[in-house]
Design a protein around this motif. Structure first.
Motif, PDB file in Angstrom:
ATOM      1  N   UNK A   5     -30.054 -14.135 -25.452  1.00 11.04           N
ATOM      2  CA  UNK A   5     -28.767 -13.481 -25.707  1.00 11.04           C
ATOM      3  C   UNK A   5     -28.789 -12.056 -25.162  1.00 11.04           C
ATOM      4  N   UNK A   6     -29.988 -11.517 -24.975  1.00  5.43           N
ATOM      5  CA  UNK A   6     -30.079 -10.165 -24.427  1.00  5.43           C
ATOM      6  C   UNK A   6     -29.917 -10.150 -22.910  1.00  5.43           C
ATOM      7  N   UNK A  23     -28.046 -12.834 -21.222  1.00  9.92           N
ATOM      8  CA  UNK A  23     -26.790 -13.519 -20.874  1.00  9.92           C
ATOM      9  C   UNK A  23     -25.738 -12.556 -20.313  1.00  9.92           C
ATOM     10  N   UNK A  24     -25.556 -11.375 -20.948  1.00 12.47           N
ATOM     11  CA  UNK A  24     -24.497 -10.478 -20.456  1.00 12.47           C
ATOM     12  C   UNK A  24     -24.708 -10.055 -19.015  1.00 12.47           C
ATOM     13  N   UNK A  25     -25.949 -10.170 -18.526  1.00  7.28           N
ATOM     14  CA  UNK A  25     -26.188  -9.756 -17.150  1.00  7.28           C
ATOM     15  C   UNK A  25     -25.463 -10.664 -16.162  1.00  7.28           C
ATOM     16  N   UNK A  50     -29.604 -22.611 -22.677  1.00  7.12           N
ATOM     17  CA  UNK A  50     -29.318 -23.111 -24.029  1.00  7.12           C
ATOM     18  C   UNK A  50     -28.471 -22.194 -24.912  1.00  7.12           C
ATOM     19  N   UNK A  51     -28.624 -20.874 -24.871  1.00  7.32           N
ATOM     20  CA  UNK A  51     -27.808 -20.067 -25.798  1.00  7.32           C
ATOM     21  C   UNK A  51     -26.371 -19.811 -25.323  1.00  7.32           C
ATOM     22  N   UNK A  52     -26.012 -20.323 -24.157  1.00  8.66           N
ATOM     23  CA  UNK A  52     -24.626 -20.132 -23.685  1.00  8.66           C
ATOM     24  C   UNK A  52     -23.705 -21.181 -24.298  1.00  8.66           C
ATOM     25  N   UNK A  53     -22.436 -20.976 -24.159  1.00  8.30           N
ATOM     26  CA  UNK A  53     -21.478 -22.041 -24.433  1.00  8.30           C
ATOM     27  C   UNK A  53     -20.259 -21.838 -23.539  1.00  8.30           C
ATOM     28  N   UNK A  74     -18.334 -18.539 -23.761  1.00  6.53           N
ATOM     29  CA  UNK A  74     -19.007 -17.422 -23.106  1.00  6.53           C
ATOM     30  C   UNK A  74     -18.773 -17.476 -21.591  1.00  6.53           C
TER      31      UNK A  74
END
Ligand code: B1M
Lengths: 521, 234
Positions: B162-163, B165-167, B191-194, B197
């Motif tokens: 999650x740290x 992903x924003x990149x 995996x932590x995306x959806x 997002x």
């Protein structure tokens, strides 16, 4: 039963009201950490263990380990006598073991702000901590969603209230609602403020590790420096994962150095998905794990001789049909048993295990898979069991119901590890003499004296008749767990903190947060 | 096995069936040999691609989805496909046949998770895509450089934290600033995306697994090529 009542006589403060109050409060007498009194279970003999040690040394010497993006690390290895070729470090046979055995402590105390809750890592001790790292949270009412700082605080509170979790953990869930470059402040603060149990620090950047250390220094105040050693007390244990296979990367090495130099503990964990990050066999996984761990731990000892370390092993199998990690399978349990034995031979504390599962909801899959790792972790003599409570979906979600269900099981395991009481009271000869053949033990003096604590009672299992269960709404375990975590959060009271300390922590955060702009990258 | 088999002795139909089996069994050299045989028989590169290779890999895909084939087997199949494609690609370009597509893909800056991304590469190559794997820990500059160098159709990004992903948004925003965002299909996964997002950061699609990545890539490229054609005839 009237006999027993006569024995006790009438006492002040007794009667219904007092008993109801004491029983409802459900205060369980507990200990800050477990001291195991049952034997350790091992799956490999001397020959097997030394074979793996030999193979790991062969890997270190012949194949080598990459230390990526950290020139200082390469220089340190060169000075220590390793053969460094570009970023690959080849350690002569036996070098890492020798460095570790000369310098690393066999066990250490991780201090909590409440000294009664400090834990000992290593030796015959076991410490249970919540799950680590999940970006999502899950509960029966709201389903699956990204974690927030409120969820984070909730899990800290639940771990604080659970008598069976000795440690507050680290990233109990990821507070995705806060900026990436500042969320570590609020996470660390939550552990410090809403719990008084020991906790873990930030590892995602060296400066975040430095903030963690600085906040611990403020929290401990005068007690920060241990007068005996002149060094800071160890107040943080942090999770440093290898980038398996055979690689340590700059991010983790950066955090590792900050912690080691401040005498804080590094938990070095090769995290192996068998088949992807190590060979598919148990012996192959153990060899890769041991080689990476030896290199990582020896590196800590080169950076800061005597700094506390834990050898971690996280092994999971993999679905060879999709690549997805799988849990609760027997092969990783064998890795766990073998690695625990190898850590003991090396002479450092060992971390593994957890209530690991791939289930999405707290169902039978979740329970079976979790039990299949928690039991081996306990029997293997694991010292630090991270992920004891809450883990769902291969670590992608932290479950509220799963959390309290797992914590309940942790209580069972704690009792199991306490072993068999062979004291005079444990032998219970007086009871056997008193009752004799053909009667029952419910009323005898020994039972009257022991019944309350005789059997570990689950706070969640339903043992009532079918009819009673039916009448009470036919709730399954996860529904009862749902009620339990809500009740706990309702009843939560924060442990007291010195207002000056709290202010100092808040000041520090405000100042640091103001020093640079919010960023999500 | 085709060890003792003289491919030249087979009819076209049997040879194509044999190639389907050889792809299934991950036999790289056998596939290369068969491609040369068909070229010798004056098959068009496009027909070899679609009837022999893509169809063979479609069968592999079905059995992978149904849990009959294992990842290490599909890896070999994909390698065999890739070898066949390496022979055909220049010929396809010469004949102006429709492209299957080219993708650059990398794990974004700060993130070293790559098992899932590597599976995506494997499946995409298996489907005939040309894949440029940028590896892990990629700053936006790496993506820009690769775009310039390889002129891809698809930009793929993976993140497991999650740290980090924003990149992905940083990369997409940079493409926008440069006015080139709409020249490419941007696919994201991890995996932590959806889905929400992926929409929020302005990607074209979120791919929950490698098979979905292939399907999505095919569908979006088809739509895109369709729209290019529409524009040309309008
Ligand atoms: C077109 O583009 C596309 C399309 C589709 C795409 C795509 C791109 N990318 C993926 N897909 C999709 O297709 C793939 C195939 O079907 C799928 O890919 P996946 O990657 O999802 O699936 C793979 C086949 C198998 N899955 C995986 O490989 C990931 C599994 C888990 C367990 C995991 C692993 C293995 C690792 N880890 Co990491 N790790 C976890 C993961 C938890 C989880 N269950 O996902 C997670 C993601 N990690 C986490 C953490 C915390 C960390 N990890 C770290 C390190 C590692 C290892 C190195 C040990 C290892 C990675 C090894 C490697 N070479 O990749 C650290 C960070 C390192 C870094 N700088 O990146 C560290 C910070 C731990 C630490 N303290 O050291 C957690 C996330 C934290 C967060 N809040 O965001 C985590 C959820 C586990 C946890 N609970 O702690 C789809 O997502």
């Amino acid at each position: 039963m009237s006999e027993a009542a006569e024995h006790h006589g009438r006492r002040a403060g007794a009667g219904r009201a007092a008993k109801r109050a004491s029983r409802m409060a459900a205060v369980v007498s507990t200990v800050p950490f477990i001291t195991r009194k049952i034997p350790i279970y091992e799956v490999l003999n001397e020959e097997g263990l030394s074979l793996i040690e030999h193979n790991a040394d062969t890997v270190l010497e012949e194949v080598g380990i990459d230390f990526k993006g950290d020139a200082e690390a390469l220089a340190i290895w060169r000075d220590a006598g390793a053969d460094v070729r570009e970023e690959r470090v080849h350690m002569p046979r036996g070098l890492c073991r020798q460095i570790i055995q000369e310098r690393a402590p066999r066990s250490y105390t991780q201090h909590a702000r409440n000294p009664a809750r400090s834990v000992v890592m290593g030796g015959p001790h076991t410490v249970f901590a919540p799950a680590y790292g999940p970006p999502f949270v899950h509960d029966l009412d709201r389903g699956r969603r990204y974690g927030t700082i409120e969820d984070f605080q909730n899990f800290v509170k639940l771990a604080y209230m659970s008598p069976w979790l000795h440690h507050s953990g680290g990233t109990v869930c990821e507070p995705v609602d806060l900026p990436v470059n500042k969320r570590h402040f609020d996470m660390i603060y939550a552990h410090m403020r809403y719990s008084d149990k020991p906790f873990m620090g930030s590892v995602t950047a060296p400066e975040r590790a430095a903030d963690s250390v600085e906040m611990a220094r403020l929290l401990f105040g005068d007690a920060w420096i241990d007068p005996a050693s002149g060094k800071p007390r160890t107040a943080i244990t942090s999770l440093i994962n290898a980038n398996s296979p055979l690689t340590w990367d700059a991010t983790m090495l950066g955090a590792l150095k900050v912690y080691a130099r401040a005498n804080q503990a590094n938990l070095l964990t090769p995290f192996i998905l068998g088949g992807a990050m190590a060979p598919v066999t148990v012996a192959g996984s153990c060899t890769v794990t041991l080689a990476e761990a030896l290199a990582g731990i020896a590196f800590v000892q080169l950076v800061a001789p005597g700094a506390p370390v834990i050898l971690g092993s996280f092994a999971s199998s993999m679905s060879m049909k999709s690549g997805a990690p799988t849990f609760g399978t027997p092969e990783p349990a064998h890795v766990l048993y073998a690695m625990a034995a190898l850590a003991r031979r090396l002479g450092v504390p060992f971390r593994s295990g957890g209530a690991l599962c791939a289930a999405k909801v707290p169902d039978a899959q979740a329970a079976y898979e979790s039990a299949m790792t928690m039991l081996p972790a306990c029997l293997a003599g694991t010292n630090f069991i991270l992920h004891t409570a809450g883990w769902l979906e291969g670590g992608l979600a932290m479950g509220y119901e799963k959390f309290v269900m797992d914590a309940d099981q942790a209580g069972m395991l704690q009792t199991m590890l306490n072993g068999v009481d062979l004291s005079e009271n444990g032998q219970a000869m007086d009871a056997i003499r008193e009752v004799g053949p053909g009667k029952h033990f419910l009323g005898c003096a020994h039972t009257q004296a022991n019944f309350e604590s005789a059997f570990h009672t689950s706070s969640l299992a339903d043992n009532n008749s079918y009819e009673q269960w039916d009448a009470e709404g036919r709730l399954d375990m996860s529904q009862r767990a749902n009620a339990q975590w809500k009740r706990m959060l309702n009843e939560y009271e924060a442990p007291p903190i010195d207002p000056g300390t709290d202010e100092a922590l808040r000041d520090y955060m405000t100042r640091r947060k103001g020093a640079f702009a919010d960023s999500n990258v | 096995m085709s060890d003792d088999l003289d491919l030249n002795s087979l009819s076209d139909e049997d040879l194509v069936a044999q190639m389907h089996d050889d792809l299934y069994d991950g036999l790289k050299e056998e596939i290369e040999a068969a491609v040369h045989v068909l070229l010798g028989r004056k098959w068009t590169p496009y027909d070899i691609l679609t009837q022999a290779l893509v169809e063979g890999m479609r069968i592999v895909g079905v059995d992978f989805r149904d849990g009959i084939l294992f990842v290490p087997e599909v890896l070999l199949s994909a390698n065999a496909m890739k070898a066949g494609m390496a022979i055909l690609r220049p010929l396809l370009a010469e004949t102006g046949a429709p492209k299957v597509g080219k993708m650059i893909i990398g794990t974004v800056k700060g993130d070293i998770h790559d098992i899932g991304k590597n599976l995506v590469c494997m499946m995409m190559e298996g489907a005939g895509f040309e894949v440029i794997n940028l590896g892990i820990n990629n700053p936006v500059e790496n993506f820009l450089k690769a775009i310039e160098e390889h002129q891809p159709d698809i930009i793929g990004m993976s993140a497991l934290l999650t740290t980090t992903m924003p990149y992905m948004k940083v990369v997409i925003d940079t493409l926008k600033e440069k006015g080139i965002r709409n020249d490419y299909v941007v696919l994201v996964g991890g995996a932590p995306l959806n889905e929400a997002f992926a929409n929020a950061i302005g990607a074209d699609a979120y791919c929950r697994d490698a098979a979905v990545a292939v399907e999505t890539a095919k569908a979006l490229l088809a739509r895109r090529q369709g729209s290019v054609q529409q524009r040309a005839t309008a």
